[in-house]
Scaffold this motif. Structure first.
Motif, mmCIF file in Angstrom:
data_model
loop_
_atom_site.group_PDB
_atom_site.id
_atom_site.type_symbol
_atom_site.label_atom_id
_atom_site.label_comp_id
_atom_site.label_asym_id
_atom_site.label_seq_id
_atom_site.Cartn_x
_atom_site.Cartn_y
_atom_site.Cartn_z
ATOM 1 N N GLU A 4 13.299 -5.669 30.871
ATOM 2 C CA GLU A 4 13.125 -5.844 32.443
ATOM 3 C C GLU A 4 14.497 -5.534 32.837
ATOM 4 O O GLU A 4 15.525 -6.167 32.548
ATOM 5 C CB GLU A 4 12.578 -7.112 32.835
ATOM 6 N N SER A 5 14.702 -4.732 33.770
ATOM 7 C CA SER A 5 16.052 -3.959 34.079
ATOM 8 C C SER A 5 16.712 -5.315 35.075
ATOM 9 O O SER A 5 18.122 -5.299 34.627
ATOM 10 C CB SER A 5 15.527 -2.903 35.232
ATOM 11 N N GLY A 6 16.144 -6.218 35.763
ATOM 12 C CA GLY A 6 17.134 -7.105 36.015
ATOM 13 C C GLY A 6 17.767 -8.073 35.186
ATOM 14 O O GLY A 6 18.547 -8.539 35.190
ATOM 15 N N ALA A 7 16.673 -8.386 34.063
ATOM 16 C CA ALA A 7 17.490 -9.244 33.047
ATOM 17 C C ALA A 7 18.446 -8.609 32.219
ATOM 18 O O ALA A 7 19.589 -9.162 31.890
ATOM 19 C CB ALA A 7 16.245 -9.523 31.963
ATOM 20 N N ILE A 8 18.300 -7.181 32.173
ATOM 21 C CA ILE A 8 19.585 -6.469 31.643
ATOM 22 C C ILE A 8 20.634 -6.407 31.984
ATOM 23 O O ILE A 8 21.954 -6.768 31.753
ATOM 24 C CB ILE A 8 18.926 -4.869 31.106
ATOM 25 N N LEU A 9 20.709 -6.090 33.604
ATOM 26 C CA LEU A 9 21.735 -6.310 34.495
ATOM 27 C C LEU A 9 22.363 -7.735 34.438
ATOM 28 O O LEU A 9 23.720 -7.893 34.054
ATOM 29 C CB LEU A 9 21.414 -5.966 36.028
ATOM 30 N N LEU A 10 21.611 -8.717 34.490
ATOM 31 C CA LEU A 10 22.105 -10.167 34.429
ATOM 32 C C LEU A 10 22.818 -10.273 32.845
ATOM 33 O O LEU A 10 23.971 -10.962 32.877
ATOM 34 C CB LEU A 10 21.246 -11.142 34.545
ATOM 35 N N HIS A 11 22.106 -9.881 31.909
ATOM 36 C CA HIS A 11 22.785 -10.286 30.574
ATOM 37 C C HIS A 11 24.113 -9.489 30.308
ATOM 38 O O HIS A 11 25.099 -9.971 29.881
ATOM 39 C CB HIS A 11 21.560 -9.581 29.525
ATOM 40 N N ALA B 196 31.584 -9.631 34.735
ATOM 41 C CA ALA B 196 31.926 -8.482 35.597
ATOM 42 C C ALA B 196 30.684 -8.209 36.575
ATOM 43 O O ALA B 196 29.483 -8.147 36.130
ATOM 44 C CB ALA B 196 32.231 -7.154 34.861
ATOM 45 N N PHE B 197 30.888 -8.017 37.938
ATOM 46 C CA PHE B 197 30.056 -7.328 38.899
ATOM 47 C C PHE B 197 29.157 -8.566 39.194
ATOM 48 O O PHE B 197 27.964 -8.401 39.542
ATOM 49 C CB PHE B 197 29.349 -6.081 38.386
ATOM 50 N N LEU B 198 29.628 -9.715 39.252
ATOM 51 C CA LEU B 198 28.770 -10.816 39.449
ATOM 52 C C LEU B 198 28.982 -11.581 40.914
ATOM 53 O O LEU B 198 28.355 -12.354 41.301
ATOM 54 C CB LEU B 198 28.951 -12.131 38.515
ATOM 55 N N GLY B 199 30.083 -10.988 41.491
ATOM 56 C CA GLY B 199 30.732 -11.632 42.613
ATOM 57 C C GLY B 199 31.520 -13.003 42.487
ATOM 58 O O GLY B 199 31.590 -13.376 41.323
ATOM 59 N N ALA B 200 31.954 -13.444 43.645
ATOM 60 C CA ALA B 200 32.527 -14.824 43.556
ATOM 61 C C ALA B 200 31.704 -15.872 43.373
ATOM 62 O O ALA B 200 30.448 -15.619 43.769
ATOM 63 C CB ALA B 200 33.143 -15.028 44.983
ATOM 64 N N PRO B 201 32.127 -16.826 42.630
ATOM 65 C CA PRO B 201 31.044 -17.947 42.256
ATOM 66 C C PRO B 201 30.412 -18.507 43.367
ATOM 67 O O PRO B 201 29.213 -18.597 43.253
ATOM 68 C CB PRO B 201 32.063 -18.858 41.536
ATOM 69 N N SER C 53 19.680 -13.666 44.854
ATOM 70 C CA SER C 53 18.516 -13.660 45.771
ATOM 71 C C SER C 53 18.483 -12.232 46.258
ATOM 72 O O SER C 53 17.259 -11.784 46.099
ATOM 73 C CB SER C 53 18.896 -14.467 47.169
ATOM 74 N N TRP C 54 19.301 -11.433 46.277
ATOM 75 C CA TRP C 54 19.240 -9.898 46.499
ATOM 76 C C TRP C 54 18.883 -9.506 45.298
ATOM 77 O O TRP C 54 18.090 -8.349 45.440
ATOM 78 C CB TRP C 54 20.334 -9.364 47.280
ATOM 79 N N LEU C 55 19.406 -9.623 44.342
ATOM 80 C CA LEU C 55 18.917 -8.973 43.035
ATOM 81 C C LEU C 55 17.227 -9.220 42.868
ATOM 82 O O LEU C 55 16.662 -8.289 42.382
ATOM 83 C CB LEU C 55 19.628 -9.430 41.765
ATOM 84 N N PHE C 56 17.061 -10.346 42.977
ATOM 85 C CA PHE C 56 15.586 -10.817 42.601
ATOM 86 C C PHE C 56 14.661 -10.162 44.073
ATOM 87 O O PHE C 56 13.415 -9.987 43.727
ATOM 88 C CB PHE C 56 15.378 -12.142 42.542
ATOM 89 N N TRP C 57 15.261 -9.941 45.363
ATOM 90 C CA TRP C 57 14.487 -9.348 46.178
ATOM 91 C C TRP C 57 14.033 -7.946 45.735
ATOM 92 O O TRP C 57 13.081 -7.477 45.889
ATOM 93 C CB TRP C 57 15.589 -9.225 47.419
ATOM 94 N N GLN C 58 15.205 -7.116 45.074
ATOM 95 C CA GLN C 58 14.726 -5.888 44.658
ATOM 96 C C GLN C 58 13.576 -5.987 43.673
ATOM 97 O O GLN C 58 12.745 -5.060 43.498
ATOM 98 C CB GLN C 58 16.024 -5.394 43.900
ATOM 99 N N MET C 59 13.871 -6.702 42.618
ATOM 100 C CA MET C 59 12.782 -6.573 41.412
ATOM 101 C C MET C 59 11.318 -6.751 42.210
ATOM 102 O O MET C 59 10.505 -6.545 41.716
ATOM 103 C CB MET C 59 12.922 -7.877 40.712
ATOM 104 N N ILE D 263 25.947 -6.229 40.953
ATOM 105 C CA ILE D 263 24.753 -5.616 40.405
ATOM 106 C C ILE D 263 23.720 -5.828 41.244
ATOM 107 O O ILE D 263 22.470 -4.925 41.072
ATOM 108 C CB ILE D 263 24.388 -6.656 38.915
ATOM 109 N N ALA D 264 23.645 -6.615 42.243
ATOM 110 C CA ALA D 264 22.584 -6.615 43.399
ATOM 111 C C ALA D 264 22.665 -5.300 44.123
ATOM 112 O O ALA D 264 21.885 -4.463 44.332
ATOM 113 C CB ALA D 264 22.808 -7.617 44.410
ATOM 114 N N ASP D 265 23.960 -4.784 44.356
ATOM 115 C CA ASP D 265 24.265 -3.443 45.186
ATOM 116 C C ASP D 265 23.650 -2.315 44.165
ATOM 117 O O ASP D 265 22.961 -1.492 44.658
ATOM 118 C CB ASP D 265 25.790 -3.029 45.363
ATOM 119 N N MET D 266 23.793 -2.259 42.755
ATOM 120 C CA MET D 266 23.538 -1.366 41.799
ATOM 121 C C MET D 266 22.294 -1.283 41.604
ATOM 122 O O MET D 266 21.483 -0.091 41.626
ATOM 123 C CB MET D 266 24.034 -1.805 40.362
ATOM 124 N N ALA D 267 21.444 -2.467 41.691
ATOM 125 C CA ALA D 267 20.009 -2.656 41.647
ATOM 126 C C ALA D 267 19.101 -2.034 42.879
ATOM 127 O O ALA D 267 18.240 -1.260 42.439
ATOM 128 C CB ALA D 267 19.509 -4.216 41.306
#
Length: 288
Positions: A116-123, A130-135, A143-149, A205-209
């Motif tokens: 699953e692409s979202g899982a790979i991005l998060l992993h 990296a590419f996770l944004g500020a805490p 929320s936006w990553l899973f909006w895309q999924m 990764i939300a932008d990438m997805a």
């Protein structure tokens, strides 16, 4: 439903239902044939195709390498879904759902599969921090990553299928999913009206997805539907999409496992950064 079709009491599989990709769609899981997957020399083995779901992972790998994460080196192996490669025994061992992309992480003592692409991005993002944004922006980013999924199946399997791939055009499903595709574009356009990125002040990764699906749609690359959906009217999405599209790592990511378009943009397999200069289809020939 229309008056021309009454569903049977029990559905049965009609292999001749037509439409693009009909030959690889089936209502059962599991392998259809024995075929081992190749394994290269790098810590990550990616088995994929340059569909939107494949491209988002390619982009992350190239962004990680561009950011100096040498441990993110990867081999990208081509999975031709039109030929049914995703139903080989080796592939179904990595992804029992028989969808690309699929990843084997061999960076540790025990190989780990991720699908699953979202899982790979998060992993990968968590592995390299990296590419996770500020805490403090993490909930928004997730929320936006899973909006895309959750949203993209309505764009791809819904609008894209009925507009571009179905055996014949049908007004009801095209209108239904065009409405939803435009609603989703409006969601993004409103969100991007007063911000540069999808979450916080960082490219994530939300932008990438989201870009892999909706950015390419806004740039006129999906389903030959730019005019039909009036994508140019979503100015904030177009501006955001163009900015991401201009990134060198994104340009490279779009090429990996690509099998259509200009041969100079097709890198069927990627095993080294130099492959972008030496192994594209214009250089090695159409039969390679």
């Amino acid at each position: 439903m229309t008056d021309s079709y009454t569903p049977p009491r029990v559905w049965t599989w009609d292999k001749e239902n037509g439409g693009a990709f009909a030959s690889t769609n089936r209502p059962i899981a599991g392998p259809t044939h024995e075929k081992a997957l190749p394994v290269g020399k790098h810590p990550f083995q990616l088995y994929s195709l340059a569909t939107p779901n494949g491209v988002k992972v390619n982009v992350l790998f190239e962004e990680l390498l561009a950011a100096g994460h040498a441990g993110a080196e990867y081999d990208a192996w081509l999975i031709r879904i039109g030929d049914g490669d995703q139903f080989g025994s080796g592939f179904t061992e990595v992804n029992p759902n028989s969808k690309i992309p699929a990843l084997m992480d061999r960076s540790g003592p025990t190989p780990v599969r991720v699908f699953e692409s979202g899982a790979i991005l998060l992993h990968l993002a968590e592995k390299f921090d990296a590419f996770l944004g500020a805490p403090e922006d993490r909930p928004e980013m997730l929320s936006w990553l899973f909006w895309q999924m959750g949203s993209a199946p309505y764009l791809g399997g819904g609008f894209g299928h009925f507009y571009a791939y179905a055996p014949e055009p049908m007004e009801y499903p095209i209108n239904r999913f065009a409405m939803e595709a435009k609603r989703q574009l409006d969601v993004l356009d409103r969100h991007l009206a007063d911000r540069e990125w999808m979450a916080g002040d960082s490219y994530t990764i939300a932008d990438m997805a989201i870009w892999a699906w909706y950015g390419n749609l806004a740039l006129g690359r999906a389903y030959d539907a730019a005019e039909f959906l009036d994508v140019a009217s979503y100015r904030n999405v177009v501006k955001w999409a163009e900015k991401i599209d201009a990134r060198p790592a994104v340009k490279r990511g779009r090429m990996v496992n690509k099998t259509s378009g200009d041969p100079a943009t097709q890198l069927h397999e990627r095993h080294d950064a130099s492959d972008f200069e030496t192994q594209t289809q214009d250089k090695i020939g159409p039969d390679a």
